[in-house]
Design a protein around this motif. Sequence first.
Motif, short mmCIF file in Angstrom:
data_model
loop_
_atom_site.label_atom_id
_atom_site.label_comp_id
_atom_site.label_asym_id
_atom_site.label_seq_id
_atom_site.Cartn_x
_atom_site.Cartn_y
_atom_site.Cartn_z
N ARG A 132 -5.14 2.63 -0.31
CA ARG A 132 -4.58 1.20 -0.93
C ARG A 132 -4.50 0.41 -0.52
O ARG A 132 -4.56 -1.05 -0.93
N ASP A 157 1.57 6.14 -6.87
CA ASP A 157 0.81 7.68 -7.43
C ASP A 157 0.97 9.19 -7.09
O ASP A 157 -0.25 10.02 -7.38
N ALA A 179 0.89 -1.31 0.14
CA ALA A 179 -0.49 0.43 0.20
C ALA A 179 0.94 0.79 -0.32
O ALA A 179 1.03 2.24 -0.51
N ARG A 237 2.39 1.57 -3.34
CA ARG A 237 1.39 2.30 -4.50
C ARG A 237 1.22 3.97 -4.01
O ARG A 237 1.15 4.22 -5.03
N ALA A 238 0.87 3.95 -3.12
CA ALA A 238 0.96 5.94 -2.97
C ALA A 238 2.11 6.34 -3.32
O ALA A 238 1.54 7.39 -3.83
N ALA A 247 -4.05 7.99 2.27
CA ALA A 247 -3.55 7.78 0.89
C ALA A 247 -3.11 6.01 0.54
O ALA A 247 -3.86 5.22 0.52
#
Length: 352
Positions: A351, A328, A321, A324-325, A347
């Motif tokens: 995720r 992004d 997570a 991925r944050a 955030a």
Amino acid sequence: MKIAVLPGDGIGPEVTREAVRVIEALHLPGLEMADAPVGGAAYKQHGHPLPAATLDLARGSDAILFGAVGDPDCDSLERALRPEQAILGLRRELTLFANLRPARMFAGLEDASGLKPEIARAIDLVIVRELNGDVYFGEKGMRTTADGRREGYDVMSYAEDEVRRIAHVAFRAAQGRAKRVCSVDKANVLETSQLWRDVVIETAREYPDVALEHMYVDNAAMQLVRNPGQFDVVVTGNLFGDILSDQASMCVGSIGMLASASLGERQTAFGTFGLYEPIHGSAPDIAGKGLANPMATILSAAMLLRHSLGLEGQAARIEAAVGRALADGIRGGDLGGQHGTAEIGDAVLARL
């Protein structure tokens, strides 16, 4: 499962709050979390940076989630009462001798590193730092020389059993990774380092599947910026480990990204008892402003789940997570972004 949450000073409560939110979002059955003051906050409430009640809570838990300590208001106190003595006291009283500090380049963060992207991209190492010895715990003081000069002294020392137990931690860690250990010392100058090197070599015989090399600390500091991808597991003493792990944090972009685990020999019903904390300090200049990056603390919580509670799957979910944050574009000010503490926490939760 019981976690002692010790937020501490400065940005400690802010970043710890986000890590707690992430743990709570996993809805782990039977999990309890209890808070207690530590550091400058504890001194102001109870007259000591590590009150007996806080130490008792820590002892009775399966793991400790620690924020940060350090308060400018306490800088004039005698050394034994300063906030930093809390973390040293916990390491000593709970025999937490092995500090694991992973440094890995998350995809998309290459531009935040001071290194060339192709060099930074290869970083994936763990620094295993001994915590209970060296100059930090040796005899120290101030004295006057025979000719009237002031002189400060700090004794650096290691006993062979202290070196052997941290070497075992490093070799076992390497067995689960790329099977390479680099032992960092200054054996060409220091007798303490010569003993360190001798004992590490002796211990290596029990791990024939792990390759061992030795490096002087000044060369290791240079190699960390020249070719950090050459390192897998680095094992070193308290002082050198403190310096090199902070250097490694900037190689991956920010000190706000590095988690750590301080482990001992005590086993709980779920794993190894330990204390988990971001490697950054209390940052009093931004405390209370919601600007701190909580990712290192969130990643510390993942290490807690992995090592002390035996929850590898949940730990991996948190790390994914965070990754991925970052991919992004979620970044705190330390990484050149504009996202605040709670925004980053939100955030990661989204995720997760």
